[in-house]
Design a protein around this motif. Sequence first.
Motif, PDB file in Angstrom:
ATOM      1  N   GLU A 104       0.853  -1.192   0.000  1.00 10.05           N
ATOM      2  CA  GLU A 104       0.000   0.000   0.000  1.00 10.05           C
ATOM      3  C   GLU A 104       0.888   1.241   0.000  1.00 10.05           C
ATOM      4  OE1 GLU A 104      -2.723  -0.162   3.312  1.00 10.05           O
ATOM      5  OE2 GLU A 104      -3.795  -1.900   2.495  1.00 10.05           O
ATOM      6  N   HIS A 154       3.089  -0.262  -9.201  1.00 11.82           N
ATOM      7  CA  HIS A 154       1.697   0.145  -9.014  1.00 11.82           C
ATOM      8  C   HIS A 154       1.615   1.186  -7.889  1.00 11.82           C
ATOM      9  CE1 HIS A 154      -2.757  -0.806  -8.393  1.00 11.82           C
ATOM     10  NE2 HIS A 154      -2.430  -0.258  -7.229  1.00 11.82           N
ATOM     11  N   GLU A 155       2.265   0.882  -6.769  1.00 14.56           N
ATOM     12  CA  GLU A 155       2.221   1.817  -5.634  1.00 14.56           C
ATOM     13  C   GLU A 155       2.960   3.114  -5.960  1.00 14.56           C
ATOM     14  OE1 GLU A 155       0.114   1.101  -3.430  1.00 14.56           O
ATOM     15  OE2 GLU A 155      -0.133  -0.981  -3.988  1.00 14.56           O
ATOM     16  N   HIS A 202       0.694   5.421  -7.672  1.00 19.07           N
ATOM     17  CA  HIS A 202      -0.193   6.175  -6.766  1.00 19.07           C
ATOM     18  C   HIS A 202       0.493   7.452  -6.292  1.00 19.07           C
ATOM     19  CE1 HIS A 202      -3.659   3.631  -6.442  1.00 19.07           C
ATOM     20  NE2 HIS A 202      -2.959   2.575  -6.083  1.00 19.07           N
ATOM     21  N   HIS A 203       1.762   7.338  -5.904  1.00 15.65           N
ATOM     22  CA  HIS A 203       2.465   8.530  -5.417  1.00 15.65           C
ATOM     23  C   HIS A 203       2.561   9.595  -6.507  1.00 15.65           C
ATOM     24  CE1 HIS A 203       3.420   7.433  -1.360  1.00 15.65           C
ATOM     25  NE2 HIS A 203       3.897   6.269  -1.734  1.00 15.65           N
ATOM     26  N   TRP A 233      -0.897  11.188  -7.022  1.00 14.11           N
ATOM     27  CA  TRP A 233      -1.218  12.132  -5.944  1.00 14.11           C
ATOM     28  C   TRP A 233      -0.431  13.419  -6.100  1.00 14.11           C
ATOM     29  CZ3 TRP A 233      -0.560   7.646  -1.988  1.00 14.11           C
ATOM     30  CH2 TRP A 233      -1.742   6.911  -1.910  1.00 14.11           C
ATOM     31  N   LEU A 256      -8.754   6.746  -6.754  1.00 15.28           N
ATOM     32  CA  LEU A 256      -7.652   5.843  -6.397  1.00 15.28           C
ATOM     33  C   LEU A 256      -7.129   5.051  -7.595  1.00 15.28           C
ATOM     34  CD1 LEU A 256      -5.931   5.040  -3.974  1.00 15.28           C
ATOM     35  CD2 LEU A 256      -7.524   3.148  -3.586  1.00 15.28           C
ATOM     36  N   HIS A 257      -8.025   4.395  -8.319  1.00 15.66           N
ATOM     37  CA  HIS A 257      -7.602   3.629  -9.491  1.00 15.66           C
ATOM     38  C   HIS A 257      -8.279   4.156 -10.749  1.00 15.66           C
ATOM     39  CE1 HIS A 257      -6.656   0.612  -6.216  1.00 15.66           C
ATOM     40  NE2 HIS A 257      -5.506   0.792  -6.815  1.00 15.66           N
ATOM     41  N   PHE A 265      -4.523   7.679 -12.546  1.00 16.27           N
ATOM     42  CA  PHE A 265      -3.651   6.630 -12.006  1.00 16.27           C
ATOM     43  C   PHE A 265      -3.320   5.606 -13.089  1.00 16.27           C
ATOM     44  CE2 PHE A 265      -3.633   2.220 -10.709  1.00 16.27           C
ATOM     45  CZ  PHE A 265      -2.485   2.174  -9.938  1.00 16.27           C
ATOM     46  N   CYS A 309       0.276   4.264 -14.269  1.00 17.66           N
ATOM     47  CA  CYS A 309       0.591   2.866 -13.952  1.00 17.66           C
ATOM     48  C   CYS A 309       0.937   2.084 -15.227  1.00 17.66           C
ATOM     49  CB  CYS A 309      -0.589   2.234 -13.213  1.00 17.66           C
ATOM     50  SG  CYS A 309      -0.285   0.568 -12.600  1.00 17.66           S
ATOM     51  N   CYS A 366      -2.876  -2.596 -13.208  1.00 15.12           N
ATOM     52  CA  CYS A 366      -3.256  -1.168 -13.275  1.00 15.12           C
ATOM     53  C   CYS A 366      -4.756  -0.971 -13.418  1.00 15.12           C
ATOM     54  CB  CYS A 366      -2.558  -0.490 -14.448  1.00 15.12           C
ATOM     55  SG  CYS A 366      -0.766  -0.568 -14.333  1.00 15.12           S
TER      56      CYS A 366
END
Length: 116
Positions: A48, A76-77, A80-81, A84, A93-94, A98, A102, A114
């Motif tokens: 996460e 993948h994580e 996210h960074h 953001w 989120l997805h 993103f 991804c 992804c």
Amino acid sequence: MIKALLALVMASTFSENQAALLKEAGTVRVLYVSGDDDLLENKKSVAEAKRTIDGQKWIVINIDADQSDMDCWFLHELAHHIAWSRHGEDVELHGPEFQSICRQLVPRRKNYFCGG
Ligand SMILES: [Zn+2]
């Protein structure tokens, strides 16, 4: 994590775009926790992405989860960074932002890792 790092280091076939995205992610700290750790929102998560209030970026890895695709989950994580950073914490989120990032990072099974 070591496997993920090795996979990343060995991926000398990264495109310029992928390398630029890794650079864009900046400093990301990694923490291994057991599957029952409170840091994991979903105890079944492989990993996460987390941000602290002061902006530190973390990837929390569940040592009890299957590590075989950790290189892809790690990317993948990271996506996210980057999402953001570019679009703010409220980005879906997805969602499409993103997924776009991804899909540029993850080398295989993009639909699986992804979404989409
Ligand atoms: Zn995710």
